[in-house]
Design a protein around this motif. Structure first.
Motif, PDB file in Angstrom:
ATOM      1  N   MET A 285       0.519  -1.514   0.147  1.00 59.98           N
ATOM      2  CA  MET A 285      -0.255   0.105  -0.202  1.00 59.98           C
ATOM      3  C   MET A 285       0.839   0.988  -0.060  1.00 59.98           C
ATOM      4  SD  MET A 285      -3.398  -0.901   2.465  1.00 59.98           S
ATOM      5  CE  MET A 285      -3.960   0.590   2.029  1.00 59.98           C
ATOM      6  N   ILE A 286       1.618   0.803  -0.214  1.00 59.61           N
ATOM      7  CA  ILE A 286       3.121   2.390   0.040  1.00 59.61           C
ATOM      8  C   ILE A 286       2.587   2.874  -0.951  1.00 59.61           C
ATOM      9  CG2 ILE A 286       4.857   1.071  -1.123  1.00 59.61           C
ATOM     10  CD1 ILE A 286       6.708   2.254   1.122  1.00 59.61           C
ATOM     11  N   LYS A 287       2.133   2.318  -2.526  1.00 58.68           N
ATOM     12  CA  LYS A 287       2.257   3.354  -3.501  1.00 58.68           C
ATOM     13  C   LYS A 287       0.354   3.912  -4.144  1.00 58.68           C
ATOM     14  CE  LYS A 287      -0.765  -1.137  -5.314  1.00 58.68           C
ATOM     15  NZ  LYS A 287      -0.579  -1.772  -6.878  1.00 58.68           N
ATOM     16  N   ASP A 288      -0.436   3.326  -3.007  1.00 58.50           N
ATOM     17  CA  ASP A 288      -1.441   3.862  -2.567  1.00 58.50           C
ATOM     18  C   ASP A 288      -1.647   5.443  -2.818  1.00 58.50           C
ATOM     19  OD1 ASP A 288      -4.032   5.559  -0.443  1.00 58.50           O
ATOM     20  OD2 ASP A 288      -4.373   3.570  -1.548  1.00 58.50           O
ATOM     21  N   PRO A 289      -2.782   5.960  -3.605  1.00 58.52           N
ATOM     22  CA  PRO A 289      -2.297   7.243  -4.201  1.00 58.52           C
ATOM     23  C   PRO A 289      -3.113   8.159  -3.030  1.00 58.52           C
ATOM     24  CG  PRO A 289      -4.011   6.164  -5.914  1.00 58.52           C
ATOM     25  CD  PRO A 289      -3.673   4.793  -4.415  1.00 58.52           C
ATOM     26  N   SER A 290      -3.347   7.942  -1.807  1.00 60.60           N
ATOM     27  CA  SER A 290      -3.471   8.753  -0.971  1.00 60.60           C
ATOM     28  C   SER A 290      -3.621   8.754   0.901  1.00 60.60           C
ATOM     29  CB  SER A 290      -5.338   8.873  -0.300  1.00 60.60           C
ATOM     30  OG  SER A 290      -6.241   8.810  -1.672  1.00 60.60           O
ATOM     31  N   ARG A 291      -2.934   6.751   1.156  1.00 60.02           N
ATOM     32  CA  ARG A 291      -2.611   6.676   1.998  1.00 60.02           C
ATOM     33  C   ARG A 291      -0.838   6.268   2.088  1.00 60.02           C
ATOM     34  NH1 ARG A 291      -6.001   2.976   4.791  1.00 60.02           N
ATOM     35  NH2 ARG A 291      -4.730   3.265   6.679  1.00 60.02           N
ATOM     36  N   GLY A 292       0.123   5.925   0.090  1.00 57.74           N
ATOM     37  CA  GLY A 292       0.599   5.626   0.813  1.00 57.74           C
ATOM     38  C   GLY A 292       2.313   6.283   1.047  1.00 57.74           C
ATOM     39  N   TRP A 293       2.043   7.643   1.848  1.00 59.87           N
ATOM     40  CA  TRP A 293       2.609   8.510   2.573  1.00 59.87           C
ATOM     41  C   TRP A 293       3.317   7.772   3.927  1.00 59.87           C
ATOM     42  CZ3 TRP A 293       1.156  10.184   7.002  1.00 59.87           C
ATOM     43  CH2 TRP A 293      -0.040  10.013   7.169  1.00 59.87           C
ATOM     44  N   ALA A 294       2.223   7.582   4.362  1.00 64.95           N
ATOM     45  CA  ALA A 294       2.294   6.825   5.809  1.00 64.95           C
ATOM     46  C   ALA A 294       2.768   5.368   5.845  1.00 64.95           C
ATOM     47  CB  ALA A 294       0.759   5.761   6.350  1.00 64.95           C
TER      48      ALA A 294
ATOM     49  N   LEU B 211       6.254  23.192  -6.962  1.00 63.86           N
ATOM     50  CA  LEU B 211       6.981  23.259  -7.118  1.00 63.86           C
ATOM     51  C   LEU B 211       7.789  22.257  -6.506  1.00 63.86           C
ATOM     52  CD1 LEU B 211       7.059  26.962  -5.112  1.00 63.86           C
ATOM     53  CD2 LEU B 211       7.323  26.646  -7.245  1.00 63.86           C
ATOM     54  N   SER B 212       7.341  21.264  -5.581  1.00 66.98           N
ATOM     55  CA  SER B 212       8.220  19.992  -5.479  1.00 66.98           C
ATOM     56  C   SER B 212       8.817  19.595  -5.892  1.00 66.98           C
ATOM     57  CB  SER B 212       7.413  18.821  -4.384  1.00 66.98           C
ATOM     58  OG  SER B 212       6.126  18.642  -5.011  1.00 66.98           O
ATOM     59  N   GLN B 213       9.880  18.183  -5.740  1.00 68.12           N
ATOM     60  CA  GLN B 213      10.914  17.513  -6.552  1.00 68.12           C
ATOM     61  C   GLN B 213      11.075  16.986  -5.606  1.00 68.12           C
ATOM     62  OE1 GLN B 213      14.279  20.529  -8.273  1.00 68.12           O
ATOM     63  NE2 GLN B 213      13.391  21.701  -6.930  1.00 68.12           N
ATOM     64  N   VAL B 214      10.910  15.434  -5.639  1.00 71.47           N
ATOM     65  CA  VAL B 214      11.006  14.205  -5.836  1.00 71.47           C
ATOM     66  C   VAL B 214      12.239  13.487  -6.827  1.00 71.47           C
ATOM     67  CG1 VAL B 214       8.835  14.366  -4.668  1.00 71.47           C
ATOM     68  CG2 VAL B 214       8.609  13.554  -6.755  1.00 71.47           C
ATOM     69  N   ASP B 215      12.503  12.778  -6.655  1.00 70.56           N
ATOM     70  CA  ASP B 215      13.007  11.486  -6.808  1.00 70.56           C
ATOM     71  C   ASP B 215      12.597  10.304  -7.762  1.00 70.56           C
ATOM     72  OD1 ASP B 215      13.307   9.568  -5.043  1.00 70.56           O
ATOM     73  OD2 ASP B 215      15.443  10.367  -4.893  1.00 70.56           O
ATOM     74  N   GLY B 216      12.925   9.802  -8.112  1.00 65.77           N
ATOM     75  CA  GLY B 216      12.617   8.590  -9.166  1.00 65.77           C
ATOM     76  C   GLY B 216      11.733   7.430  -8.633  1.00 65.77           C
ATOM     77  N   LEU B 217      11.710   7.583  -7.359  1.00 61.96           N
ATOM     78  CA  LEU B 217      11.758   6.876  -6.176  1.00 61.96           C
ATOM     79  C   LEU B 217      10.281   6.454  -5.585  1.00 61.96           C
ATOM     80  CD1 LEU B 217      14.879   5.455  -4.181  1.00 61.96           C
ATOM     81  CD2 LEU B 217      13.433   4.301  -6.529  1.00 61.96           C
ATOM     82  N   TYR B 218       9.952   7.899  -5.527  1.00 62.88           N
ATOM     83  CA  TYR B 218       8.847   8.717  -5.390  1.00 62.88           C
ATOM     84  C   TYR B 218       7.727   9.871  -5.737  1.00 62.88           C
ATOM     85  CZ  TYR B 218      12.173   8.033  -1.067  1.00 62.88           C
ATOM     86  OH  TYR B 218      12.838   7.708   0.061  1.00 62.88           O
ATOM     87  N   PHE B 219       6.886   9.589  -5.334  1.00 65.72           N
ATOM     88  CA  PHE B 219       5.568  10.384  -5.959  1.00 65.72           C
ATOM     89  C   PHE B 219       4.757  11.353  -4.788  1.00 65.72           C
ATOM     90  CE2 PHE B 219       3.134   6.334  -4.886  1.00 65.72           C
ATOM     91  CZ  PHE B 219       2.118   7.218  -4.591  1.00 65.72           C
ATOM     92  N   VAL B 220       4.453  11.826  -5.325  1.00 61.97           N
ATOM     93  CA  VAL B 220       3.393  13.221  -3.989  1.00 61.97           C
ATOM     94  C   VAL B 220       2.139  12.666  -3.744  1.00 61.97           C
ATOM     95  CG1 VAL B 220       2.625  15.485  -3.242  1.00 61.97           C
ATOM     96  CG2 VAL B 220       5.077  15.334  -4.431  1.00 61.97           C
ATOM     97  N   CYS B 221       1.506  12.273  -2.702  1.00 65.81           N
ATOM     98  CA  CYS B 221       0.083  11.897  -3.121  1.00 65.81           C
ATOM     99  C   CYS B 221      -0.462  12.875  -3.329  1.00 65.81           C
ATOM    100  CB  CYS B 221      -0.156  11.384  -1.110  1.00 65.81           C
ATOM    101  SG  CYS B 221       1.014   9.720  -0.838  1.00 65.81           S
ATOM    102  N   ASN B 222      -2.326  12.381  -3.953  1.00 65.43           N
ATOM    103  CA  ASN B 222      -3.157  12.792  -4.064  1.00 65.43           C
ATOM    104  C   ASN B 222      -3.919  13.810  -2.819  1.00 65.43           C
ATOM    105  OD1 ASN B 222      -6.150  13.264  -4.535  1.00 65.43           O
ATOM    106  ND2 ASN B 222      -5.522  12.682  -6.638  1.00 65.43           N
ATOM    107  N   VAL B 223      -3.809  14.994  -3.072  1.00 65.66           N
ATOM    108  CA  VAL B 223      -4.198  16.093  -2.135  1.00 65.66           C
ATOM    109  C   VAL B 223      -5.144  16.244  -2.454  1.00 65.66           C
ATOM    110  CG1 VAL B 223      -1.953  16.874  -1.121  1.00 65.66           C
ATOM    111  CG2 VAL B 223      -2.650  18.154  -2.973  1.00 65.66           C
ATOM    112  N   ASP B 224      -6.257  16.213  -2.637  1.00 65.57           N
ATOM    113  CA  ASP B 224      -7.372  16.436  -3.388  1.00 65.57           C
ATOM    114  C   ASP B 224      -8.613  16.744  -2.565  1.00 65.57           C
ATOM    115  OD1 ASP B 224      -7.416  17.166  -6.096  1.00 65.57           O
ATOM    116  OD2 ASP B 224      -8.010  15.361  -6.939  1.00 65.57           O
ATOM    117  N   ASP B 225      -8.396  16.181  -1.243  1.00 65.72           N
ATOM    118  CA  ASP B 225      -9.474  15.586  -0.567  1.00 65.72           C
ATOM    119  C   ASP B 225      -9.164  16.629   0.422  1.00 65.72           C
ATOM    120  OD1 ASP B 225     -10.724  13.795  -1.207  1.00 65.72           O
ATOM    121  OD2 ASP B 225     -10.498  12.352   0.130  1.00 65.72           O
ATOM    122  N   PHE B 226      -8.331  16.930   1.426  1.00 70.41           N
ATOM    123  CA  PHE B 226      -7.803  17.853   2.030  1.00 70.41           C
ATOM    124  C   PHE B 226      -7.706  19.342   1.222  1.00 70.41           C
ATOM    125  CE2 PHE B 226      -4.300  20.718   3.325  1.00 70.41           C
ATOM    126  CZ  PHE B 226      -4.065  20.283   4.910  1.00 70.41           C
ATOM    127  N   LYS B 227      -7.929  18.724  -0.284  1.00 68.32           N
ATOM    128  CA  LYS B 227      -8.122  20.351  -0.362  1.00 68.32           C
ATOM    129  C   LYS B 227      -9.663  21.031  -0.409  1.00 68.32           C
ATOM    130  CE  LYS B 227      -6.438  21.644  -4.640  1.00 68.32           C
ATOM    131  NZ  LYS B 227      -5.930  21.553  -6.101  1.00 68.32           N
TER     132      LYS B 227
END
Length: 793
Positions: free
Chosen positions: A288-297, A532-548
């Motif tokens: 679940m590390i790849k989950d678009p919403s919760r993967g960050w945890a 503006l965020s920069q991530v390397d190839g191992l990461y992605f920024v999770c979806n923040v639509d619910d937060f917004k």
């Protein structure tokens, strides 16, 4: 003007440093344009930073100037401005290519340049008094003593007022640089951790072995994706005489009578502490590390837990990613592979009809409407079924699972969503996919209908024939013959490797952003951060639509930034209006510094509540349960403002029992809702056949004859409604009468069109097919044809 008065005015200008009266150049020098921001650093080298998405930059309003106590200084030094001449000067300034080029060099692309000019022109033309330096420059240009380009420094000064990010873009880029997440956790980097990856399919014993090491350790933490899983480990630990606390978003259970924390803790993964040292940590369902919403945890737990041993459990598809992530921390990964403990096979024949169900079957649906339809048809055949879907409270899910697993209970069939894929131990012999199409949320947060993935199919199929149940072998099939071929293709595919891990901006990062952009809304801060965020190839920024969504919803409520951030991270479903409205009321009460007491909450939810009389009531009760969850979640973040935790937990348990009664009577609720062609409430004296959780199932003669309470045509309409669901399952009642499509084109059709599941064109096509089908015999002919009108062999 007196000499002394003029001297005082000139003195103010010198001390203000706004303008120097000297011979002017023909245009602004690079030094005069102020600090530039671009992708080039101060030493001239390219930093490689990506250009910001300037569509996210919202201009701040600038107050128009009025004469101060000293009067209009600029007019006194020169003369009043001719606004028509000033407008010509401004328009000429805007059209100059040299000015546009200088603007671009200073961070103003075409969009920002235009917005800045519109604001600058409004400020110049509508202010009753301008600052002396601007007034003098404009006067000189209008009189021919200055060049139009001399306006540029003042234009840039104004642009930086309405777009403050122009001044601090380098700082914002540094704050939003997410390229080295391991460095965020210095405590974890200070120790050498041992990483053990337990890889295998469902029911392979991988988590069992990790938990055994957890129980044997002097201290440990279990991190799971669900409250149910955390509760299960909490219970197992204490049953094994290993004192263990429970920590979820909504609950804290300290096993020690005096409140001292235990050496072991079971928690939902978002709640794990990355500062407390442990001997062993278990991270469950790491895929679940790849989950678009919760993967960050999962990323945070994997990189940040301070444990001597980290035991990671999950699909083999995550091995390479975890190995690469640990390589960046200087830690090696030991992989232990497991095989399934019991065999499972895909059958060569689809179920095709609910008449072919047998004990131990579980029909998996991907929508509540399918759950309602299938469960009603099963009980219409005299069989009782358990029902589990995602929005049910955990207590109700456990009760339904216990009922299904009980060998002495007549309930031997289950109808469920993919919520059974994790967290529940079920004695299932055969998994039957009612459909292979599931609503999914893509990377952009958009809802799509798509075929289930191999990973999802394996996770759900693996619930059949689990080790330690009465069934020593599992079976998988589909409801429809056509789906069976597709299911075999899906299961035969290899699971795609997981290549990226999720990240999410922290409260501290957003606070630093807000320091630089004090006028921006929280939603806008998040947008700019992600841009503006920069991530390397191992990461992605999770979806923040619910937060917004939540940030925009409570934007008008006066809250400090940290409190606003916490409210926006509340784990609620934004598609539940009642829950969202409750969050809004909670935030408003909180902003007034008025504690949300038990009495206040009871008035809000209209407590006490009664058992549901139709499906709409049941859905509302589920939403109320979520509101109580929200209160408990907030109570652990703002204890003084949400003080009545124990009382709220008590009524939540009562509500859970009420919901369980509704689920036990779910087919009756469906029948009532359908009989009224909507969700009109039934009379107060309408009898619920099962008013206790332990009551048996309804007999067929106990079901209300809804046709007697309505017009004679209603009985025919109900027969057709039942036939609609049966036909989708390859079964059609011989006595079903075909009714005009006009009756079907009511609330259901409108709802399907609104949800995007049906188009007007499809509806018209269905009407044509329906009318064509009416020409045949709706009785015996129906039994000899399949749903497409072809004769059965």
């Amino acid at each position: 003007m007196s000499v002394s008065r003029c001297a005082r005015l000139l003195s103010r200008l010198r001390h203000g440093g706004a303008v120097v009266l000297r011979g002017r150049q023909s245009g602004p020098s690079r030094a005069a344009t102020g600090g530039a921001f671009s992708t080039a650093s101060s030493n001239g080298r390219d930093t490689g930073a990506k250009a910001p998405d300037t569509s996210l930059f919202v201009p701040l309003p600038v107050s128009l100037e009025a004469p101060g106590l000293a009067g209009d200084v600029g007019a006194e030094l020169t003369c009043p401005l001719n606004k028509s001449e000033v407008l010509k000067v401004l328009n000429k300034f805007y059209r100059r290519r040299e000015i546009q080029r200088l603007g671009a060099e200073n961070g103003l692309d075409a969009r920002l340049f235009h917005q800045a000019f519109i604001s600058f022109r409004k400020y110049i033309m509508e202010s009753s008094s301008l600052s002396p330096d601007v007034h003098i420059i404009l006067n000189d240009i209008c009189c021919g003593a200055g060049h139009v380009d001399d306006l540029f420094p003042f234009f840039m000064r104004h642009a930086k007022q309405i777009f403050p990010m122009l001044e601090c873009m380098d700082d914002l880029r540094k704050i939003s640089d997410l390229r080295l997440p391991p460095n965020w956790y210095p405590e974890a980097r200070a120790i050498q951790r041992k990483i053990v990856f337990h890889a295998g399919p469902t029911n392979s014993g991988k988590t069992y072995h990790a938990i055994q090491r957890y129980l044997a350790a002097k201290s440990g933490i279990y991190c799971g994706p669900l409250k149910l899983l955390a509760h299960e480990i909490f219970q197992k630990s204490n049953d094994a005489n290993v004192p263990c606390d429970l920590v979820t978003g909504e609950e804290r259970v300290c096993i020690d009578g005096e409140g001292r924390p235990s050496a072991h803790v079971a928690c939902t993964i978002e709640m794990c502490s990355v500062n407390t040292p442990y001997e062993v940590a278990v991270i469950d369902e790491v895929q679940m590390i790849k989950d678009p919403s919760r993967g960050w945890a999962w990323t945070r737990a994997l990189l940040g837990l301070c444990a001597e041993e980290i035991h990671v459990c999950g699909e083999a598809a995550a091995i390479n990613l975890v190995t690469e992530l640990m390589y960046t921390t200087g830690e090696e990964v030991e992989v232990r592979n497991y095989k399934r403990l019991t065999p499972i096979k895909v059958l060569d024949q689809a179920l095709e009809s609910l008449d072919n169900l047998r004990p131990g079957d579980c029909i998996v649906c991907f929508s509540k409407n399918d759950i309602y339809s299938v469960s009603r048809q099963i009980e219409a055949r005299g069989q009782e079924c358990a029902v589990i879907y995602g929005s049910l409270p955990p207590g109700t899910k456990l009760t339904q699972a216990k009922k299904f697993n009980d060998p002495d209970d007549p309930c031997k069939i289950m109808v469920a969503t993919d919520a059974i894929g994790m967290g529940l131990n079920l004695s299932i012999k055969r998994i039957i996919f009612n459909s292979l199409i599931k609503p999914v949320v893509n990377e952009k947060g958009e809802k799509e209908m798509d075929t289930i993935t191999t990973s999802q199919a394996l996770q759900i199929s693996g619930r059949a024939g689990r080790f330690s149940t009465v069934f020593k072998e599992g079976e998988v099939t589909t409801m429809h013959r056509d789906d069976l071929v597709l299911l075999k293709e899906i299961l035969n595919k290899s699971v795609e490797p997981i290549v990226t891990a999720g990240l999410h901006p922290t409260a501290e990062q957003i606070e630093m952003f807000a320091y630089h952009l004090p006028g921006a809304t929280l939603s806008n801060l998040i947008d700019i951060f992600v841009s503006l965020s920069q991530v390397d190839g191992l990461y992605f920024v999770c979806n923040v639509d619910d937060f917004k969504f939540l940030a925009d919803m409570i934007q008008h409520i006066p809250l400090n930034l940290r409190a606003r951030y916490v409210f926006c991270t509340a784990p609620i479903n934004k598609k539940q209006p009642y829950v969202c409205t409750s969050l809004l009321k909670f935030a408003r009460q909180f902003s007034r510094n008025e504690p949300l007491t038990f009495d206040w909450l009871c008035r809000h939810i209209n407590w006490p509540l009664t058992p549901p009389k139709n499906i709409k009531d049941l859905v509302h009760l589920e939403a109320v349960h979520d509101v109580l969850d929200l209160y408990l979640w907030l109570s652990y973040r703002f204890m003084d403002m949400f003080p009545d935790t124990s009382l709220v937990r008590d009524i939540q348990k009562e509500l859970d029992d009420i919901i369980q009664i509704g689920v036990l009577n779910i087919t009756r609720l469906i029948r009532v809702s359908e009989a009224t062609s909507g969700t009109v409430a039934v009379p107060d004296d309408f009898p619920l056949q099962r008013t206790r959780i332990g009551d048996g199932m309804l007999n067929a003669e106990d079901l209300p004859q809804t046709g007697q309470a309505s017009s004679p045509n209603d009985a025919k309409g109900q027969g057709q409604r039942g036939a609609r669901g049966s036909k989708a399952l390859g079964h059609r009642s011989a006595g079903a009468q075909v009714e005009p499509l006009g009756r079907i084109r009511g609330a259901l059709a409108a709802r399907l069109i609104q949800q995007g599941l049906l188009t007007q064109e499809t509806l018209k096509q269905l009407e044509k097919e329906w009318l064509a089908d009416r020409g045949g015999n709706a009785g015996s002919a129906a039994q000899n044809t399949d749903p497409k009108g072809k004769k059965r062999k």
